[in-house]
Write a protein that holds these residues in place. Sequence first.
Motif, short mmCIF file in Angstrom:
data_model
loop_
_atom_site.label_atom_id
_atom_site.label_comp_id
_atom_site.label_asym_id
_atom_site.label_seq_id
_atom_site.Cartn_x
_atom_site.Cartn_y
_atom_site.Cartn_z
N GLU A 121 0.81 -1.11 -0.06
CA GLU A 121 -0.16 0.03 0.15
C GLU A 121 0.82 1.16 0.00
O GLU A 121 1.98 1.37 0.75
N LYS A 122 0.51 2.27 -0.80
CA LYS A 122 1.36 3.52 -0.61
C LYS A 122 1.31 4.04 0.51
O LYS A 122 0.47 4.40 1.22
N MET A 123 2.34 4.54 1.07
CA MET A 123 2.86 5.16 2.05
C MET A 123 3.23 6.62 2.10
O MET A 123 4.16 6.92 0.92
N GLU A 124 2.59 7.43 2.61
CA GLU A 124 2.90 9.11 2.80
C GLU A 124 3.61 9.44 3.84
O GLU A 124 2.72 9.30 4.99
N THR A 125 4.65 9.94 3.94
CA THR A 125 5.11 10.85 5.06
C THR A 125 5.33 12.28 5.06
O THR A 125 6.24 12.74 4.07
N LYS A 126 4.62 13.04 5.79
CA LYS A 126 4.86 14.35 5.74
C LYS A 126 5.85 14.82 6.80
O LYS A 126 6.00 14.68 7.76
N VAL A 127 7.11 15.67 6.22
CA VAL A 127 7.91 16.12 7.10
C VAL A 127 8.19 17.83 6.88
O VAL A 127 8.08 18.25 5.69
#
Length: 223
Positions: free
Chosen positions: A194-200
């Motif tokens: 599954e696509k994983m998104e991380t906001k930094v």
Amino acid sequence: QTLALLQAEKERFAAEGAPSHASLLILPTSLIYNWEMEARKFTPKMRILKYTGVFRYKNTAIFNKYDLVITSYGIVRQDIDDLLEKYYFNYIILDEAQAIKNPDAAIARAVRRLNGKHRLTLTGTPVENSTLDLWSQMAFANPGLLGSQSYFQQQFVAPIEKKNDTAQLQKLHALVKPFILRRHKSQVAKDLPEKMETKVYCSLTKEQASLYEAVVKETMRTL
């Protein structure tokens, strides 16, 4: 899939008691680390040599101690003369093989000079700019299949691109189809996580903030 193939070759050599020949994997420099990590994960017993860097050991005799030699297109272009072309590899594999789409480029000429029992190309874009891109791929993977470059341009490139000749397009498709394993996005997607998104979030320094505000004010002034 490619790593599984190379692992099977390693096991075949061992079962036959035959001396193994290293395979060569050529790819963009930015992908070397990724391939190395994938190999350690899925084929941990594979003996891998990274043939890269300014201080690489320029002696192909060392290749016999490894199952897979990983290098870049740039290194092949530099070391093809009197070095890489003299070693007989088991598999020669090009990743992101659209790198040789221009058949007259130095790297395309260099990889065609490599010697090996099997040749394989991996690419998501076998044709990017012109039908001639496909000829360059096949000139490496299956030399002679599509004739000379001038013949291919006359018989396929010109009719397909200038006259929209569907008959020649179908003929070309029939010629290359037996040598292409193609997976569509719908087939690949089910194997992907599954696509994983991380906001930094990163705060601007005082200098950056000052420059940013100046650009914003100048932009607003000119609107």
